[in-house]
Write a protein that holds these residues in place. Structure first.
Motif, short mmCIF file in Angstrom:
data_model
loop_
_atom_site.label_atom_id
_atom_site.label_comp_id
_atom_site.label_asym_id
_atom_site.label_seq_id
_atom_site.Cartn_x
_atom_site.Cartn_y
_atom_site.Cartn_z
N GLY A 95 -7.53 -44.73 -16.01
CA GLY A 95 -7.58 -43.30 -15.74
C GLY A 95 -8.87 -42.66 -16.24
N ALA A 96 -9.05 -41.44 -15.78
CA ALA A 96 -10.28 -40.71 -16.09
C ALA A 96 -10.37 -40.34 -17.56
N ASP A 97 -9.24 -40.04 -18.20
CA ASP A 97 -9.30 -39.67 -19.61
C ASP A 97 -9.73 -40.86 -20.48
N SER A 98 -9.31 -42.06 -20.11
CA SER A 98 -9.76 -43.25 -20.84
C SER A 98 -11.24 -43.51 -20.62
N TYR A 99 -11.72 -43.21 -19.42
CA TYR A 99 -13.16 -43.34 -19.17
C TYR A 99 -13.94 -42.36 -20.04
N GLY A 100 -13.41 -41.18 -20.23
CA GLY A 100 -14.05 -40.21 -21.12
C GLY A 100 -14.10 -40.70 -22.56
N ILE A 101 -13.01 -41.32 -23.01
CA ILE A 101 -12.98 -41.89 -24.36
C ILE A 101 -14.00 -43.02 -24.47
N TRP A 102 -14.03 -43.87 -23.45
CA TRP A 102 -14.98 -45.00 -23.41
C TRP A 102 -16.42 -44.48 -23.48
#
Length: 176
Positions: A37-44
């Motif tokens: 998901g996009a929120d995990s990409y933001g964390i990454w």
């Protein structure tokens, strides 16, 4: 081998590395966003930004000093001296990040995202990544300091390929 031939030969290895690095970026974004998901990409992205910021600042460009000062007669001594200084700096910066991560919870940075299993795990991973990146920068530049540009580019290309493989395996099987 003539200078022109050597320049084109070394440049071709650099070109291969640039292509591999670009492909790595093209492959990693869909893997992370589709699986997590996009929120995990933001964390990454935020995690990698911290790692790059702290490792670049914390290494005080000692990898450049290795290249500059390795023209001495004793290249191995220069390498070992810079490596010891780098180990001290890397340990200090990693410890600082770890302490800051404990004091300021990472959850506040990510607005309480549910994808973070543990603030402690995220802090440890970030500190270890910073430590390993600082050490990597000095070690990967040693062949470059010796004038072995092809080996330098092969090592960097190999790292990019291994990152693609291992991160893909972790995200595909771990889904976290």
């Amino acid at each position: 081998m003539g200078l022109i031939t050597r320049v084109f030969s070394d440049s071709s290895y650099s070109g291969i590395r640039i292509v591999v690095t670009t492909v790595k970026g093209i492959i990693m974004i869909p893997i992370i966003t589709n699986l997590l998901g996009a929120d995990s990409y933001g964390i990454w992205s935020t995690l990698l930004a911290f790692v790059v910021l702290f490792s670049t600042t914390g290494s005080v460009h000692l990898d450049g000093a290795l290249i500059r000062f390795s023209t001495n007669q004793n290249k191995e001594q220069t390498y070992s001296d810079i490596l010891i200084i780098t180990l001290i700096l890397a340990s200090s910066i990693s410890s600082l990040v770890f302490i800051l991560g404990i004091v300021f919870e990472p959850n506040t940075l990510f607005n309480g995202s549910n994808n973070i299993n543990s603030n402690f795990e995220l802090t440890i991973v970030t500190a270890l990544l910073i430590f390993s990146e600082i050490i990597y920068r000095v070690n990967v530049n040693f062949p470059r300091a010796l004038g072995e540009v092809k080996l330098y580019e092969l090592i960097r290309s190999g790292r990019a390929i291994l990152e693609i493989i291992f991160v893909s395996i972790i995200f595909i099987y771990g889904r976290n």
